[in-house]
Scaffold this motif. Structure first.
Motif, PDB file in Angstrom:
ATOM      1  N   ALA A   1      -8.632   1.664   5.585  1.00 48.13           N
ATOM      2  CA  ALA A   1      -9.239   0.857   4.514  1.00 48.13           C
ATOM      3  C   ALA A   1      -8.159   0.220   3.648  1.00 48.13           C
TER       4      ALA A   1
ATOM      5  N   TRP B   1       0.859  -1.188   0.000  1.00 52.33           N
ATOM      6  CA  TRP B   1       0.000   0.000   0.000  1.00 52.33           C
ATOM      7  C   TRP B   1       0.892   1.234   0.000  1.00 52.33           C
TER       8      TRP B   1
ATOM      9  N   ALA C   1      -6.345  -8.366   3.273  1.00 50.52           N
ATOM     10  CA  ALA C   1      -7.264  -9.304   2.618  1.00 50.52           C
ATOM     11  C   ALA C   1      -6.645  -9.876   1.348  1.00 50.52           C
ATOM     12  N   ILE C   2      -5.983  -9.037   0.557  1.00 49.84           N
ATOM     13  CA  ILE C   2      -5.360  -9.512  -0.677  1.00 49.84           C
ATOM     14  C   ILE C   2      -4.200 -10.445  -0.360  1.00 49.84           C
TER      15      ILE C   2
ATOM     16  N   ARG D   1      -6.597  -2.692   5.583  1.00 48.75           N
ATOM     17  CA  ARG D   1      -7.523  -3.841   5.609  1.00 48.75           C
ATOM     18  C   ARG D   1      -7.532  -4.559   4.264  1.00 48.75           C
ATOM     19  N   ARG D   2      -7.579  -3.784   3.176  1.00 50.64           N
ATOM     20  CA  ARG D   2      -7.622  -4.392   1.837  1.00 50.64           C
ATOM     21  C   ARG D   2      -6.306  -5.090   1.525  1.00 50.64           C
ATOM     22  N   GLU D   3      -5.180  -4.477   1.885  1.00 48.83           N
ATOM     23  CA  GLU D   3      -3.883  -5.110   1.682  1.00 48.83           C
ATOM     24  C   GLU D   3      -3.846  -6.456   2.400  1.00 48.83           C
TER      25      GLU D   3
ATOM     26  N   LEU E   1      -8.295   3.851  -2.333  1.00 51.27           N
ATOM     27  CA  LEU E   1      -9.131   3.815  -1.141  1.00 51.27           C
ATOM     28  C   LEU E   1      -9.081   5.174  -0.455  1.00 51.27           C
TER      29      LEU E   1
ATOM     30  N   GLU F   1      -5.890  -0.483  -6.480  1.00 55.91           N
ATOM     31  CA  GLU F   1      -7.184   0.038  -6.052  1.00 55.91           C
ATOM     32  C   GLU F   1      -6.946   1.344  -5.311  1.00 55.91           C
TER      33      GLU F   1
END
Length: 81
Positions: A57, A18, A64-65, A60-62, A52, A50
């Motif tokens: 956020a 990120w 999850a990926i 969290r997305r990092e 964000l 993406e």
């Protein structure tokens, strides 16, 4: 703005991270000044990102990926094209 991204390293592996400045971060990876994982694996190529709205956020997305399998990451990359 915050970005989560996936790059492909010269050895074919995928790295997820990120940043707040995507272009600067990709350049840093390619200069060997990015993440420890990508040092020695340059050049890297941006495959997916993406945008964000918050750091939370993006983190969290990092996360999850990073939990996805390699095949799931490839599907994510291919879906975005």
């Amino acid at each position: 703005m915050y970005y989560v991204y996936i790059v492909e390293c010269k050895d074919g592996t995928l790295y997820t991270g990120w940043t707040v400045d995507l272009e600067k971060r990709i350049n840093a990876h390619n200069l060997g000044k990015g993440a420890k994982y990508t040092r020695g694996r340059a050049p890297i190529e941006l495959k997916y990102y993406e945008q964000l709205d918050s750091k939370e956020a993006a983190l969290r997305r990092e996360h999850a990926i990073k939990k996805l399998s390699r095949n799931d990451k490839i599907e994510l990359i291919m879906y975005d094209i």
